[in-house]
Design a protein around this motif. Sequence first.
Motif, PDB file in Angstrom:
ATOM      1  N   VAL A  59       0.850  -1.199   0.000  1.00  9.73           N
ATOM      2  CA  VAL A  59       0.000   0.000   0.000  1.00  9.73           C
ATOM      3  C   VAL A  59       0.887   1.252   0.000  1.00  9.73           C
ATOM      4  O   VAL A  59       0.647   2.204  -0.749  1.00  9.73           O
ATOM      5  CB  VAL A  59      -0.955   0.008   1.220  1.00  9.73           C
TER       6      VAL A  59
ATOM      7  N   CYS B  44      -5.363  -0.760  -1.157  1.00 11.43           N
ATOM      8  CA  CYS B  44      -5.793  -0.978   0.223  1.00 11.43           C
ATOM      9  C   CYS B  44      -5.333  -2.356   0.674  1.00 11.43           C
ATOM     10  O   CYS B  44      -5.009  -3.199  -0.159  1.00 11.43           O
ATOM     11  CB  CYS B  44      -7.318  -0.860   0.337  1.00 11.43           C
TER      12      CYS B  44
ATOM     13  N   ILE C 209      -5.243   2.802   3.063  1.00 12.34           N
ATOM     14  CA  ILE C 209      -6.464   2.184   3.566  1.00 12.34           C
ATOM     15  C   ILE C 209      -6.179   0.789   4.098  1.00 12.34           C
ATOM     16  O   ILE C 209      -5.581  -0.040   3.402  1.00 12.34           O
ATOM     17  CB  ILE C 209      -7.545   2.178   2.468  1.00 12.34           C
ATOM     18  N   CYS C 210      -6.589   0.560   5.330  1.00 11.15           N
ATOM     19  CA  CYS C 210      -6.284  -0.691   6.010  1.00 11.15           C
ATOM     20  C   CYS C 210      -7.551  -1.154   6.736  1.00 11.15           C
ATOM     21  O   CYS C 210      -8.118  -0.409   7.530  1.00 11.15           O
ATOM     22  CB  CYS C 210      -5.153  -0.439   6.998  1.00 11.15           C
TER      23      CYS C 210
ATOM     24  N   ALA D 112     -13.038  -2.053   2.231  1.00 13.48           N
ATOM     25  CA  ALA D 112     -11.750  -1.458   1.826  1.00 13.48           C
ATOM     26  C   ALA D 112     -11.830  -0.952   0.389  1.00 13.48           C
ATOM     27  O   ALA D 112     -11.372   0.154   0.073  1.00 13.48           O
ATOM     28  CB  ALA D 112     -10.634  -2.494   1.967  1.00 13.48           C
TER      29      ALA D 112
ATOM     30  N   ALA E  30     -11.327   2.894  -0.943  1.00 11.05           N
ATOM     31  CA  ALA E  30     -10.297   3.222  -1.931  1.00 11.05           C
ATOM     32  C   ALA E  30     -10.932   3.870  -3.161  1.00 11.05           C
ATOM     33  O   ALA E  30     -10.460   4.900  -3.647  1.00 11.05           O
ATOM     34  CB  ALA E  30      -9.528   1.963  -2.321  1.00 11.05           C
TER      35      ALA E  30
END
Lengths: 349, 349
Positions: free
Chosen positions: B83, B90, B286-287, B306, B310
């Motif tokens: 990422v 993500c 994004i996690c 996710a 994104a």
Amino acid sequence: MGGDHAPDMVVAGADLARERCPNADFLFVGDEARINALLERHPALKPISTVRHTPDFVAMDAKPSVALRAGRNSSMRLAIDAVASGDAACVVSAGNTGALMAIAKFVLKTLPGIDRPAIASILPTQRGETVMLDLGANLECDADNLVQFAVMGTVFSRTVLGLLNPTVGLLNVGSEEQKGHEQIREAAAALRQTPLAPYFHGFIEGNDLALGTVDVVVTDGFTGNVALKTAEGTAKLYAEFLRRTFRSSLLAKLGYLLAKGAFNKLRQRMDPRRYNGAMFLGLRGICVKSHGGTDAVGFSNAIAVAFNMASHGFNDKIRDQLAVLQAALAAAADKARDESATGSETAVQ
Amino acid sequence: MGGDHAPDMVVAGADLARERCPNADFLFVGDEARINALLERHPALKPISTVRHTPDFVAMDAKPSVALRAGRNSSMRLAIDAVASGDAACVVSAGNTGALMAIAKFVLKTLPGIDRPAIASILPTQRGETVMLDLGANLECDADNLVQFAVMGTVFSRTVLGLLNPTVGLLNVGSEEQKGHEQIREAAAALRQTPLAPYFHGFIEGNDLALGTVDVVVTDGFTGNVALKTAEGTAKLYAEFLRRTFRSSLLAKLGYLLAKGAFNKLRQRMDPRRYNGAMFLGLRGICVKSHGGTDAVGFSNAIAVAFNMASHGFNDKIRDQLAVLQAALAAAADKARDESATGSETAVQ
């Protein structure tokens, strides 16, 4: 005079509680004319009742500090005064919670060894019942407060719920030893030095409340208040979903008719009125707060809780347990001092 | 490679998510031989998948600090690295939560204007869905943290849940202005100075979670974690009581058969897999964290969350909102300064 349906609900609740409280007498504090008229409708209650008149009462939205200063003649204050003077063994109110705690603390004072009183309540769990404290009297608590809550909760569980050796858990964000903030980690370490150690389960998490992992849940008043209301809210959400589901189709309605008997049993078990009555623990006198919106059945449960605490000598037992606890903590501190002294001598040699 | 059923559940989950994530490609990080074998079983997924091999992974019980230092070749670390480098839009993991947060924070860093990332999740309510944060990344939070959480939660609610003007509430022990500890009272005062003010509901209580009183619930990580787990635990308790009730008599069993269709709908609505996927908000990337014990359906939901974040440019929107917020707070501070200056001049005259 407190609560949404006083004094009618209070008098009717006392009449219901009568059978569960053998040899109890009732002292009603409030508007004499209204209370006497109600007692006429409860002939078995009337001969064991006394009425102490006052026209004043604490409003449900009064600030605790105002209720404390200005409400010296309020029904709430006079009822608590009756406990302080020994005229009553316990007080039950459906009025303003903050005012009740402020006045009870001021009039009754805390028990020796207790820095701050706590609010406790009984919750239904998968395994039975759990007592949780504090539920909002102290938003921030140090390790000493939490240890004292653990003692009070244990004594409550033994004397009122009849458990021989109730287990204690500290509410945290994980069960591992390094989790949580300093106060709870310190409280856990201190509890391991006390006579409660064999029954101290360690840290528990939010889901352990419903599981009934421990008999006594100890937490600060902020977390306890949010957890209790979250559990109550979720329970109501489910009851609502259940209602909608049974109404969603003709087949579901028929299904409900068949399963109705079984669901009535479930409803009885989860009836919030069964769990009505938040106990103010740690005061030199027994004080129980009923939900303001409850009915006579709910109020009679709050009376029964107060009666049980009074008749089992709850406060004497807390006092005894605290003395044992303090001796144990002092001994542990002495031992730690001795060991560190020996340690330094060895270093010198 | 994280979670109880990886990598099988992860690959199967990606295959299920494929249809809900148009034009998505998948990058699997972990044991190449096992992943390739699984991809053979998912022919539609295989052509849009790449595998990055590593034999290392973070154990479910590893300490975050250890995972961060020692796990430079772990599947978790390499997935987050992807990422950071832009190879992936993500990352989704069912692994160790603490390790995932520690590595994500270290590798991705926080967004400008965000002091600390928060963990957020979606909860079912009586009115629909609510997003709550923080759920455990920060046990103690100051007013600034809480205001930033409010912004992040609002942007999430707008972009992912599609609400135009989501309302925000601060979780507290009462709804009156003077309730709670300093940090939340300060956060409430600060929020009233921001562009979020018209949508700021004020304080809410634990029971407001299930009611869905607000669209975004803001709280510190300790309280949020306890509240979330308490709600989940209570929901399970009810499901269990429901099961027992339907089995408690022959009539109840028959009733269940009739109402089964309606109950299947309820079960689908409350399916915890639908709410799988805790979002780490406030990072430059994004996690999303999936429950470790979920199945392919649950994991596909975490992937979809996710993917939505994104594809809606979630982090760009948080950045924009924070800039607006900071300008508003600066203007409010200037105004307060001007007013006090004018005030003192008047006093001099």
